[in-house]
Design a protein around this motif. Structure first.
Motif, short mmCIF file in Angstrom:
data_model
loop_
_atom_site.label_atom_id
_atom_site.label_comp_id
_atom_site.label_asym_id
_atom_site.label_seq_id
_atom_site.Cartn_x
_atom_site.Cartn_y
_atom_site.Cartn_z
N VAL A 271 0.26 85.79 40.43
CA VAL A 271 0.23 84.64 41.33
C VAL A 271 1.64 84.08 41.46
O VAL A 271 2.41 84.10 40.49
CB VAL A 271 -0.75 83.55 40.81
N ALA A 272 1.98 83.62 42.65
CA ALA A 272 3.30 83.04 42.91
C ALA A 272 3.13 81.64 43.47
O ALA A 272 2.21 81.36 44.24
CB ALA A 272 4.09 83.91 43.88
N ILE A 273 4.02 80.76 43.05
CA ILE A 273 4.08 79.39 43.56
C ILE A 273 5.45 79.20 44.18
O ILE A 273 6.47 79.52 43.56
CB ILE A 273 3.85 78.36 42.43
N ASP A 274 5.48 78.67 45.40
CA ASP A 274 6.76 78.47 46.07
C ASP A 274 6.71 77.16 46.84
O ASP A 274 5.90 77.00 47.75
CB ASP A 274 7.06 79.63 47.03
N SER A 275 7.55 76.22 46.47
CA SER A 275 7.62 74.94 47.15
C SER A 275 8.88 74.88 48.00
O SER A 275 9.99 74.75 47.48
CB SER A 275 7.62 73.79 46.13
N SER A 276 8.70 75.00 49.32
CA SER A 276 9.86 74.93 50.21
C SER A 276 10.46 73.53 50.24
O SER A 276 11.63 73.36 50.57
CB SER A 276 9.44 75.33 51.63
N ARG A 277 9.65 72.54 49.90
CA ARG A 277 10.14 71.16 49.97
C ARG A 277 11.25 70.91 48.95
O ARG A 277 12.27 70.29 49.24
CB ARG A 277 8.99 70.18 49.75
N ILE A 278 11.05 71.41 47.71
CA ILE A 278 12.05 71.16 46.66
C ILE A 278 12.77 72.43 46.22
O ILE A 278 13.74 72.36 45.46
CB ILE A 278 11.40 70.48 45.44
N GLY A 279 12.30 73.59 46.68
CA GLY A 279 12.99 74.84 46.38
C GLY A 279 12.59 75.51 45.09
O GLY A 279 13.13 76.57 44.76
N LEU A 280 11.66 74.93 44.33
CA LEU A 280 11.25 75.54 43.07
C LEU A 280 10.18 76.59 43.30
O LEU A 280 9.32 76.44 44.17
CB LEU A 280 10.72 74.47 42.11
N GLY A 281 10.22 77.65 42.48
CA GLY A 281 9.23 78.70 42.57
C GLY A 281 8.89 79.22 41.18
O GLY A 281 9.65 79.04 40.22
N ALA A 282 7.74 79.85 41.06
CA ALA A 282 7.32 80.43 39.78
C ALA A 282 6.41 81.62 40.06
O ALA A 282 5.68 81.64 41.07
CB ALA A 282 6.60 79.40 38.92
N LYS A 283 6.47 82.61 39.18
CA LYS A 283 5.59 83.77 39.26
C LYS A 283 5.07 84.08 37.87
O LYS A 283 5.78 83.93 36.87
CB LYS A 283 6.33 85.00 39.81
N LEU A 284 3.83 84.52 37.83
CA LEU A 284 3.20 84.95 36.58
C LEU A 284 2.41 86.21 36.89
O LEU A 284 1.56 86.20 37.78
CB LEU A 284 2.29 83.86 36.03
N ALA A 285 2.72 87.31 36.19
CA ALA A 285 2.09 88.59 36.51
C ALA A 285 1.85 89.39 35.23
O ALA A 285 2.49 89.16 34.20
CB ALA A 285 2.95 89.39 37.48
N GLY A 286 0.93 90.32 35.32
CA GLY A 286 0.64 91.21 34.21
C GLY A 286 0.16 92.55 34.73
O GLY A 286 -0.30 92.66 35.87
N GLY A 287 0.29 93.58 33.89
CA GLY A 287 -0.15 94.89 34.33
C GLY A 287 -0.01 95.94 33.25
O GLY A 287 0.26 95.63 32.08
N THR A 288 -0.16 97.18 33.65
CA THR A 288 -0.09 98.30 32.72
C THR A 288 0.40 99.53 33.47
O THR A 288 0.54 99.52 34.70
CB THR A 288 -1.48 98.57 32.10
N CYS A 289 0.65 100.59 32.71
CA CYS A 289 1.11 101.82 33.34
C CYS A 289 -0.08 102.61 33.89
O CYS A 289 -1.15 102.63 33.30
CB CYS A 289 1.91 102.67 32.36
N ILE A 290 0.13 103.23 35.04
CA ILE A 290 -0.86 104.13 35.61
C ILE A 290 -0.59 105.55 35.11
O ILE A 290 -1.46 106.23 34.61
CB ILE A 290 -0.81 104.08 37.15
N SER A 291 0.66 105.96 35.27
CA SER A 291 1.15 107.19 34.65
C SER A 291 2.24 106.76 33.68
O SER A 291 3.33 106.35 34.10
CB SER A 291 1.70 108.14 35.73
N CYS A 292 1.94 106.83 32.39
CA CYS A 292 2.84 106.19 31.42
C CYS A 292 4.13 106.97 31.21
O CYS A 292 5.21 106.38 31.09
CB CYS A 292 2.11 106.00 30.09
N GLY A 293 4.07 108.31 31.17
CA GLY A 293 5.27 109.09 30.98
C GLY A 293 6.07 108.62 29.77
O GLY A 293 5.52 108.14 28.78
N VAL A 294 7.41 108.74 29.87
CA VAL A 294 8.24 108.32 28.75
C VAL A 294 8.56 106.83 28.81
O VAL A 294 8.88 106.23 27.79
CB VAL A 294 9.56 109.12 28.71
N GLY A 295 8.49 106.22 30.01
CA GLY A 295 8.99 104.86 30.13
C GLY A 295 8.04 103.86 30.73
O GLY A 295 8.47 102.77 31.12
N GLY A 296 6.76 104.18 30.84
CA GLY A 296 5.80 103.23 31.38
C GLY A 296 5.18 102.41 30.27
O GLY A 296 4.67 102.94 29.29
N ALA A 297 5.22 101.08 30.41
CA ALA A 297 4.69 100.20 29.37
C ALA A 297 3.17 100.18 29.39
O ALA A 297 2.56 100.11 30.46
CB ALA A 297 5.23 98.79 29.55
#
Length: 647
Positions: A271-297
């Motif tokens: 989810v993202a929050i963006d206030s054009s009035r004051i310019g502040l923004g925030a994002k909060l995200a989570g996930g996982t690897c689909i194909s993990c390979g050597v470098g997928g978390a």
């Protein structure tokens, strides 16, 4: 000038491509060192600037000289494991916490520069080159610094599709021995695509190619890496939006889609929050690897705080951007949006620029110009091109040329402006001062007033119903059915919800603020000067000393308020500045003094920044129009004044 600018833009783009071509083909030069045995395992890098995702870059750029800063923190669980045929051989990084400080600056409407600096706060690391493993220990360090330039090639707000090119380079300041940095410089370029299938829905695609020195380590062998990303964002409200994205990268070779050990892909949602009035923004995200390979978390979490420098100009352009997206799908303009355009569009159509102003402004200008003719033109059968405005035929068949929305906006605009231009009492109308369309406006006002009073013509009863009804029936016949439907709607609709019906509302698109100042005109007040009854009423009247046209400190302060109101209400084209005197002295002298007073006020208005598109006409009344009887010094002081009448 625009052609020169376009050529410069294209030349700059080709120059960037040329540099990118040269840099990314340094591999053809002979090497004097061995291939690297370490590589950068920092899969996640946040998007820099105004973006809708955590990692994907969009085509939107910051406005000229707009600053953006952000701080992103990402947590990754098992972000680097060595694998062979899908089997884990050894864990290299068990857990990883990285903060990214990012900066961006808009240079033009199509160019943005940016950089980000990662700092590895927590790296639970085990050296894979030591056999057996030494065990996991925390290794804090910098990551590789990335610098970039985003060049917008196709504007999303014009075509529903946006395209941008983003060349970038990474500087090897990270600890490559801890697998959080490359051992050498890396260069790359991204192609960015945006598409809006719906005003609230955005789909984004990224494709990038990165070049660095060859890496040969266990079963890992590559020089160029390919990055692909796909995302979707849905705007719930002006403040909140939901997004999801999938990002993948791997060696640029024939095994890109087949080798699960070397390729990795991750899915993120948030989810993202963006206030054009004051310019502040925030994002909060989570996930996982689909194909993990050597470098997928196996698990990834992202939190971001950002700030865009916002002033009134940037806020206005944000609103214009949103309106331009909406206009791609809905060609109609609501009453509220129409009055927002009245404030945001330049008063002079020649000053309009599609790059900086709302792209619906041309539509507003067209409707505004027709609205200006609505009351000033006679009926079609009385029209004489030698006497009347040659553009008057435009108003004789409005319903044939414009939609119901456009017709409503034109009539409400014309009525609201006449309400401000004309004295409240028809008996106070002065043809030398006021708009010549006022009598026609008074006729329409009387029609609306009797709309709920008079029965159908066949049901009219002499002596019972209002004696004004026959006049109402006569005037009613002068309106086409479509126009009459608009008048009926205005008499019963309250577009801004302030309790004042649109026909009686001088500002149908703005709420009255009920602050004790002109609370029944329907307009928000600035608690200073206001527009009412065909005049600009200064918060402090502009008075003069006897036989003087010098402006005192209080008069200058009052004129500053008048300038602010007239500059804000760009629909006003002409203001008559009328000078007045008391009755002492001859008529000739008083006429001269009042003339100099109006002239002094006009000079001061111009010196205080009145807009150049406004015409200021001086009028000298002498002592002929007193505000109070000239029977005392106090009353005579009230008569030595200047008034501002809207024409």
């Amino acid at each position: 000038m625009m052609k020169i600018f376009s050529c410069f833009q294209k030349s700059f783009f080709y120059f960037i491509l040329f540099l990118f071509f040269i840099v990314t083909h340094i591999s053809f030069l002979p090497k004097v060192y061995a291939a690297n045995t370490t590589f950068n395992a920092l899969f996640f890098t946040p998007a820099v600037g105004k973006n809708d995702y955590a990692m994907l870059d969009g085509t939107r750029v910051l406005y000229p000289w707009q600053l953006y800063v952000s701080e992103s923190t990402t947590y990754a669980y098992h972000p680097l494991d060595l694998r062979q045929s899908g089997v884990k051989l050894q864990g290299v990084i068990d857990q990883l916490i990285v903060t990214h400080a990012a900066f961006a600056l808009g240079l033009t409407n199509w160019l943005q520069l940016g950089a980000q600096v990662p700092y590895v706060v927590y790296n639970r690391f085990q050296d894979p080159n030591t056999i057996p493993g030494t065990g996991f220990t925390n290794k804090m360090s910098l990551g590789d610094v990335e610098v970039e330039a985003k060049i917008r090639l196709l504007d999303l707000t014009r075509h529903k599709v946006g395209i941008a090119f983003l060349p970038y380079a990474t500087l090897p300041v990270g600890k490559s021995t801890y697998f959080v940095g490359d051992a050498t410089y890396a260069f790359g370029g991204k192609l960015l695509f945006d598409w809006v299938p719906h005003p609230k829905w955005l789909i984004t695609l990224n494709a990038a190619l990165q070049y660095n020195d060859r890496v040969t380590f266990y079963n890992i062998n590559y020089r160029e890496r390919l990055f692909l990303g796909l995302g979707s964002r849905f705007k719930i409200s002006p403040l909140f939006s939901l997004f999801a994205e999938v990002n993948a990268f791997g060696p640029m070779n024939s095994n890109f889609f087949n080798n699960g050990d070397l390729n990795q892909s991750e899915a993120l949602a948030g989810v993202a929050i963006d206030s054009s009035r004051i310019g502040l923004g925030a994002k909060l995200a989570g996930g996982t690897c689909i194909s993990c390979g050597v470098g997928g978390a196996r698990v990834r979490g992202v939190a971001q705080l950002s700030y865009r420098y916002m002033n009134n100009n940037y806020r206005s352009r944000d609103k214009q951007y949103d309106n331009a997206i909406l206009a791609l799908f809905d060609k109609t303009v609501s009453t509220t949006a129409f009055y927002e355009l009245q404030e945001s569009c330049p008063a002079d159509a020649e000053e309009y620029s599609p790059d900086t102003h709302d792209r619906r402004c041309p539509k507003y200008y067209e409707l505004r110009d027709v609205a200006a003719l609505y009351f000033s033109c006679p009926d079609a059968e009385k029209f004489d091109p030698k006497i009347h405005d040659p553009a008057c035929p435009k108003v004789f068949s409005l319903a044939d040329k414009y939609s119901e929305f456009d017709l409503y906006n034109m009539v409400t605009l014309s009525v609201s402006q006449m309400k401000l231009r004309c004295p409240n009492n028809p008996e106070d109308f002065d043809s030398a001062l006021h708009d010549p369309g006022c009598p026609k406006y008074y006729e329409l006002a009387s029609v609306v007033e009797l709309m709920d009073t008079c029965p159908a013509p066949e049901a009219f009863a002499q002596g019972i119903d209002s004696p004004r009804c026959p006049k109402y029936y006569e005037l009613r016949q002068t309106y086409a059915s479509a126009e009459w439907s608009v008048v009926e709607a205005m008499a019963g609709r309250d577009s801004d919800g302030d309790g004042i019906l649109d026909f009686d509302d001088a500002c149908p698109g703005q709420m009255e603020d009920k602050n004790g100042i002109a609370d029944y005109d329907g307009c928000p007040d600035n608690k200073r000067s206001v527009i009412a009854g065909g005049q600009v009423l200064a918060a402090r009247p502009v008075y003069f000393d006897f036989n003087s046209w010098d402006l005192g400190r209080d008069a200058v302060a009052a004129l500053d308020d008048v300038v602010a109101v007239l500059n804000q209400n760009t629909w006003i084209r002409t203001v008559k500045i009328s000078g007045h005197t008391d009755s002492i002295g001859s008529s000739a002298v008083n006429k001269l003094v009042s003339e100099r007073r109006s002239g002094a006020v006009i000079k001061m208005l111009q010196a205080r920044g009145i807009r150049k598109s406004l015409k200021l006409d001086p009028v000298a009344f002498g002592a002929s129009k007193p505000a109070a009887p000239n029977n005392s010094a106090y009353n005579r002081a009230k008569n030595r004044r200047v008034l501002f009448t809207i024409r």
